[in-house]
Design an enzyme around this catalytic site. Structure first.
Site, PDB file in Angstrom:
ATOM      1  CG  ASP A  35      15.016  19.132  29.701  1.00  0.00           C
ATOM      2  OD1 ASP A  35      14.855  18.961  28.483  1.00  0.00           O
ATOM      3  OD2 ASP A  35      14.410  18.480  30.573  1.00  0.00           O
ATOM      4  CG  ASP A  37       8.797  17.635  27.851  1.00  0.00           C
ATOM      5  OD1 ASP A  37       7.967  18.547  27.968  1.00  0.00           O
ATOM      6  OD2 ASP A  37       8.818  16.862  26.878  1.00  0.00           O
TER       7      ASP A  37
END
Length: 283
Positions: A35, A37
């Site tokens: 991922d 953030d």
């Protein structure tokens, strides 16, 4: 391969992974998929030079990939030229897919839903926001992306300070959670998924278009292990579906700190971890 209890998997010793990393210059059958953030960067901030250096070293040992909900422009703002930095690069959950820097797939929300359903959805959101009373409202409440709508009660044009304050307000008042519950009832016929991620917004996309969408580009026969790292791994978070997929070994970055990601990678693949990361403001 059936997936065992996630918490147990987090603590499993991984001698096969470490042996491969130590003895082979590159093992493309092991993939670390990230991922953005709260995993590689602090939310909506740029990646640290130490993280990029670590990932480059990791890429010499195994395949690496990134899958984010944002479009490619925003992904590049945070990571740099992500299609060239990763073996596999997926923007908007894989609706735009790159392998070795080359586009290998694109999918469109407009084609899937049709204009009438899309207008119905956007009109409802704007009417809901017109009646919503929250401390601050700014601009860009609905952002149209290639394969999803990003919906923000405060508006994506808010400042960093306003973003942080809204996150606290939302946690206390469940603004996004309440809106998502209403939309699930209103648009049950469209078979949509609502995924709360980041600090100020949530994504709306067709069922199956969560981050597991990118897995279609990763053939079963080509990988022995796919390790996924993400912070929003709870039910309703935008990493939940891929974190719990039987195809992945899930690693939760519960504190949303990129250093935690690097420490987990260091343990798994016998790589030295930097002592600290340069703060985003100092990049």
């Amino acid at each position: 391969r059936a997936k065992a209890d996630i918490a147990h998997l987090e603590n499993l010793d991984k001698p096969v992974c470490r042996a491969a990393a130590a003895s082979m210059p590159k093992n493309p059958r092991v993939l670390a998929l990230f991922d953005v953030d709260g995993t590689l960067t602090e939310p909506r901030k740029t990646v640290s030079p130490e993280t990029l250096s670590f990932l480059a070293t990791l890429r010499e040992k195994i395949a690496i990939g990134v899958v984010g909900g944002s479009d490619l422009v925003k992904q590049k703002e945070q990571l740099g030229d992500s299609p060239s930095l990763f073996d596999w690069c997926f923007a908007e959950n894989g609706l735009l897919a790159h392998k070795d820097g080359v586009v290998i797939g694109q999918t469109s929300l407009v084609q899937h839903l049709g204009e009438e359903n899309l207008k119905r959805l956007i009109n409802w959101v704007l009417a809901y926001f017109a009646q919503l009373d929250i401390p601050v409202k700014r601009g860009t409440f609905v952002e149209f992306r290639q394969g999803m709508l990003n919906v923000s009660p405060i508006g994506r044009n808010c400042s960093r300070e306003e973003r942080n304050e809204f996150e606290k307000f939302d946690l206390a008042n469940k603004v996004r959670e309440t809106m998502v519950a209403r939309m699930k009832e209103e648009f049950a016929d469209l078979k949509l998924t609502f995924s709360i991620g980041g600090q100020i917004s949530f994504d709306v996309f067709p069922e199956g278009w969560d981050k597991t969408f990118c897995l279609q580009y990763l053939p079963h026969a080509d990988f022995d292990e796919i390790h996924f790292f993400g912070d929003k791994t709870f039910v309703g978070g935008n990493d939940y579906e891929i974190f719990t997929s039987p195809r992945t070994v899930g690693h939760s970055i519960d504190d949303a700190d990129p250093m935690t990601t690097l420490k987990k990678l260091s343990t798994l693949f016998d790589l030295p971890c930097p002592p600290s990361l340069t703060p985003p403001a100092a990049h």
